[in-house]
Design a protein around this motif. Structure first.
Motif, short mmCIF file in Angstrom:
data_model
loop_
_atom_site.label_atom_id
_atom_site.label_comp_id
_atom_site.label_asym_id
_atom_site.label_seq_id
_atom_site.Cartn_x
_atom_site.Cartn_y
_atom_site.Cartn_z
N VAL A 1 0.71 -1.22 -0.10
CA VAL A 1 0.03 -0.09 0.07
C VAL A 1 0.79 1.33 0.08
CG1 VAL A 1 -1.50 1.38 1.21
CG2 VAL A 1 -1.99 -1.15 1.02
N SER A 2 1.98 1.34 1.01
CA SER A 2 2.89 2.54 1.06
C SER A 2 3.52 2.73 -0.52
CB SER A 2 3.73 2.29 2.05
OG SER A 2 4.65 1.29 1.84
N THR A 3 3.85 1.64 -0.97
CA THR A 3 4.68 1.68 -2.32
C THR A 3 3.76 2.05 -3.32
OG1 THR A 3 6.08 -0.03 -1.68
CG2 THR A 3 6.00 0.43 -4.11
N LEU A 4 2.44 1.73 -3.33
CA LEU A 4 1.37 2.36 -4.47
C LEU A 4 1.03 3.81 -4.17
CD1 LEU A 4 -0.73 -0.88 -4.56
CD2 LEU A 4 0.91 -0.28 -6.28
N LEU A 5 1.36 4.20 -2.96
CA LEU A 5 0.97 5.49 -2.73
C LEU A 5 2.31 6.47 -2.89
CD1 LEU A 5 -1.01 5.14 0.70
CD2 LEU A 5 -2.11 5.83 -1.51
N ALA A 6 3.24 5.99 -3.18
CA ALA A 6 4.54 6.65 -3.09
C ALA A 6 4.62 7.74 -4.19
CB ALA A 6 5.81 5.64 -3.23
N PRO A 7 3.91 7.21 -5.46
CA PRO A 7 3.95 8.31 -6.73
C PRO A 7 3.49 9.86 -6.04
CG PRO A 7 3.55 6.33 -7.39
CD PRO A 7 3.52 6.34 -5.87
#
Length: 323
Positions: free
Chosen positions: A134-140
């Protein structure tokens, strides 16, 4: 078990050694290895592609199964480390490039190594994977926003260009990896054992390149830089655990959140620093890559031993009660 799978497991277990070797090679052959620098975003993209190849719909079941724990983990991931990085940078009056590098690390999502450490630490591995995903997908969106918020006094790059960089090296490779996994399953299954090897090689090359390109600066400020990065990492692990405890989560969840908060995707920080800022700002990310692969396994051993002792004590009490 195939030879490739055995070798892949060996590479994963000896990850710290390969990182140390990469750092030594970077110091020993700086001119040759510094040539890798332009390829750092592509190397990180390969790592993210591998992550996309391993993401499954099961990873998101934990989000719906334990939304509270996942939400707490993601929020702490994106608050504790950026705030701590900023306080360290201001409190220790770090130079602009070093301060920016520390904040870059703090604003990144969790790294995939955290999932392995969670497993070894007897933490909630499913929760760890969900928070990382989840945190990676929100990163952008979240990572550039936090960088702009906490490091704008040192920034000389546009918010939009940072978003584009994160999309290019994180989101697009993950989506491509997920597509391959979903629609080209035979290819994905054949490559799944070799992906960890490729990821370790890629991360090691990134570390070696940054060390090679900043050899002089590391020698001059190495001790201070190591101290700053270690303080940042340990603060994240400690505060993450204490706040998870404050929310009354169970022990495996507290451990998973602590590890997720303390272990960042420092490769992304290095990539952003290399693409947009002074090369010196990439050094904290490179050192963090090494540091958290020492602190992570250390805390995993401690927690794993605690669990074994608890299980033995419970087993002993159960057998005593039956007598």
């Amino acid at each position: 078990m195939s030879n490739i799978k055995k070798f892949s497991q060996f590479i994963n277990k000896t990850f710290v050694f390969w990182m140390l070797l990469a750092a030594v090679l970077g110091f020993s052959f700086p001119n040759a290895i510094a040539q890798i620098a332009p390829y750092i975003p592509y190397l990180l993209g390969i790592v993210m592609f591998g992550m996309g190849m391993t993401i499954s719909t099961n990873d998101f079941k934990e989000v719906f199964k334990s939304p509270k724990s996942v939400l707490i983990g993601v929020i702490l991931q994106y608050t504790v480390m950026p705030v701590t990085a900023y306080l360290i940078a201001k409190g220790l009056n770090l130079s602009p490039d070093v301060a920016l590098g520390v904040i870059l690390v703090g604003c990144c999502p969790g790294g995939t190594a955290s999932n392995v450490i969670s497993y070894l630490a007897k933490a909630n591995t499913a929760l760890s994977v969900s928070i990382t995903t989840v945190s990676t997908l929100l990163a952008p969106i979240v990572t550039p926003s936090l960088i702009y918020l906490f490091a704008r006094e040192w920034l000389q790059v546009s918010f939009a260009s940072m978003i584009i960089s994160v999309v290019q090296v994180v989101l697009i490779p993950i989506i491509l990896g997920f597509i391959v996994q979903r629609f080209f399953r035979p290819v994905a299954e054949k490559s799944i054992d070799i992906l960890p090897i490729i990821s370790v090689v890629s991360i090691s090359l990134i570390l070696a390149s940054v060390v090679a390109g900043n050899k002089t600066q590391i020698i001059e400020t190495g001790l201070i830089m190591f101290g700053v990065v270690l303080l940042h990492n340990v603060s994240g692990l400690t505060i993450g655990y204490l706040l998870a405890k404050l929310f009354k989560l169970n022990r495996p969840d507290k451990r998973a959140i602590s590890i997720e908060v303390g272990m960042q995707n420092s490769g992304l920080a290095v990539s952003l620093a290399t693409a947009h800022f002074n090369p010196l700002s990439a050094v904290p990310g490179a050192i963090f890559s090494f540091i958290h692969l020492i602190t992570g396994p250390t805390i995993a051993i401690i927690w794993s031993n605690q669990t074994k002792k608890t299980n033995k004590a419970q087993s002993y009490r159960t057998s005593t009660d039956q007598i």
